[in-house]
Motif scaffolding. Structure first.
Motif, mmCIF file in Angstrom:
data_model
loop_
_atom_site.group_PDB
_atom_site.id
_atom_site.type_symbol
_atom_site.label_atom_id
_atom_site.label_comp_id
_atom_site.label_asym_id
_atom_site.label_seq_id
_atom_site.Cartn_x
_atom_site.Cartn_y
_atom_site.Cartn_z
ATOM 1 N N VAL A 52 0.843 -1.202 0.000
ATOM 2 C CA VAL A 52 0.000 0.000 0.000
ATOM 3 C C VAL A 52 0.877 1.249 0.000
ATOM 4 C CG1 VAL A 52 -1.670 1.338 1.355
ATOM 5 C CG2 VAL A 52 -1.994 -1.125 1.048
ATOM 6 N N MET A 53 1.917 1.269 0.826
ATOM 7 C CA MET A 53 2.802 2.419 0.895
ATOM 8 C C MET A 53 3.527 2.633 -0.438
ATOM 9 S SD MET A 53 5.775 3.423 3.642
ATOM 10 C CE MET A 53 6.778 2.001 3.272
ATOM 11 N N GLU A 54 3.985 1.560 -1.050
ATOM 12 C CA GLU A 54 4.684 1.668 -2.337
ATOM 13 C C GLU A 54 3.761 2.248 -3.416
ATOM 14 O OE1 GLU A 54 6.548 -1.198 -5.799
ATOM 15 O OE2 GLU A 54 6.411 -1.997 -3.755
ATOM 16 N N PHE A 71 -5.872 5.571 -1.791
ATOM 17 C CA PHE A 71 -6.707 4.592 -1.103
ATOM 18 C C PHE A 71 -7.730 5.351 -0.272
ATOM 19 C CE2 PHE A 71 -2.733 2.562 -2.035
ATOM 20 C CZ PHE A 71 -3.093 1.281 -2.400
ATOM 21 N N ARG A 72 -8.987 4.941 -0.410
ATOM 22 C CA ARG A 72 -10.060 5.574 0.354
ATOM 23 C C ARG A 72 -10.857 4.499 1.078
ATOM 24 N NH1 ARG A 72 -11.382 10.146 -4.112
ATOM 25 N NH2 ARG A 72 -9.234 10.903 -4.201
ATOM 26 N N VAL A 73 -11.184 4.779 2.327
ATOM 27 C CA VAL A 73 -11.856 3.824 3.202
ATOM 28 C C VAL A 73 -13.184 4.401 3.662
ATOM 29 C CG1 VAL A 73 -11.648 2.536 5.365
ATOM 30 C CG2 VAL A 73 -9.608 3.017 4.023
ATOM 31 N N CYS A 74 -14.186 3.570 3.686
ATOM 32 C CA CYS A 74 -15.545 3.953 4.053
ATOM 33 C C CYS A 74 -15.693 4.114 5.571
ATOM 34 C CB CYS A 74 -16.504 2.886 3.541
ATOM 35 S SG CYS A 74 -18.208 3.127 4.025
ATOM 36 N N ALA A 75 -16.047 5.326 6.016
ATOM 37 C CA ALA A 75 -16.268 5.587 7.442
ATOM 38 C C ALA A 75 -17.473 4.813 7.963
ATOM 39 C CB ALA A 75 -16.460 7.079 7.680
#
Length: 147
Positions: A92-94, A102-106
């Motif tokens: 993910v960092m690379e 990257f987006r994450v659902c609250a």
């Protein structure tokens, strides 16, 4: 005959794409280089990361956003590992350093009682994963991919 159903389904797909994708208009001719990946299962996370990296290698100017919700958020939690025990954080960092977002659902984090502090620093929390995918497609002209 196989040709008639195939032709009908091809026409149907083209009609749907023409209706929902602003990427087909002259005003947004560069939008084919915008991709949103829909990830709702962590079991597909490693595959999605490989696809994103491959797409980036083929098209260096591409803008890729990976939106995770439901069980798909699990790979973006600190210390998460795939089924072979390989951590996700380095990949993910690379990819993040290469410009992939990257987006994450609250809503998912709340439903699963996951503290926001446990999400990797390379991910951004958005109010709703589904709404984020729709917004990227309809308002910003992103093409859609579900690995």
């Amino acid at each position: 005959m196989i040709i008639k159903p195939l032709l009908r389904s091809s026409i149907f797909v083209l009609l749907i794409l023409a209706m929902v994708s602003p990427a087909w208009s002259d005003d947004t001719k560069d939008n084919w280089e915008k991709m949103v990946f829909h990830l709702d299962e962590t079991v597909n996370a490693r595959w999605a990361l490989m696809l994103a990296n491959s797409y980036l290698e083929d098209s260096p100017n591409v803008k890729i956003v990976i939106v995770a919700f439901g069980p798909g958020v699990d790979f973006l939690i600190e210390d998460a590992e795939d089924r072979n025990g390989n951590p996700y954080d380095a990949a993910v960092m690379e990819l993040s350093q290469k410009g992939i977002e990257f987006r994450v659902c609250a809503n998912t984090l709340n439903a699963k009682n996951i503290a926001k502090e446990r999400i990797l620093d390379d991910a951004t929390i958005v109010p709703s994963g589904l709404s984020e995918i729709a917004r990227l497609q309809l308002k910003e002209g992103y093409a859609y991919l579900k690995p």
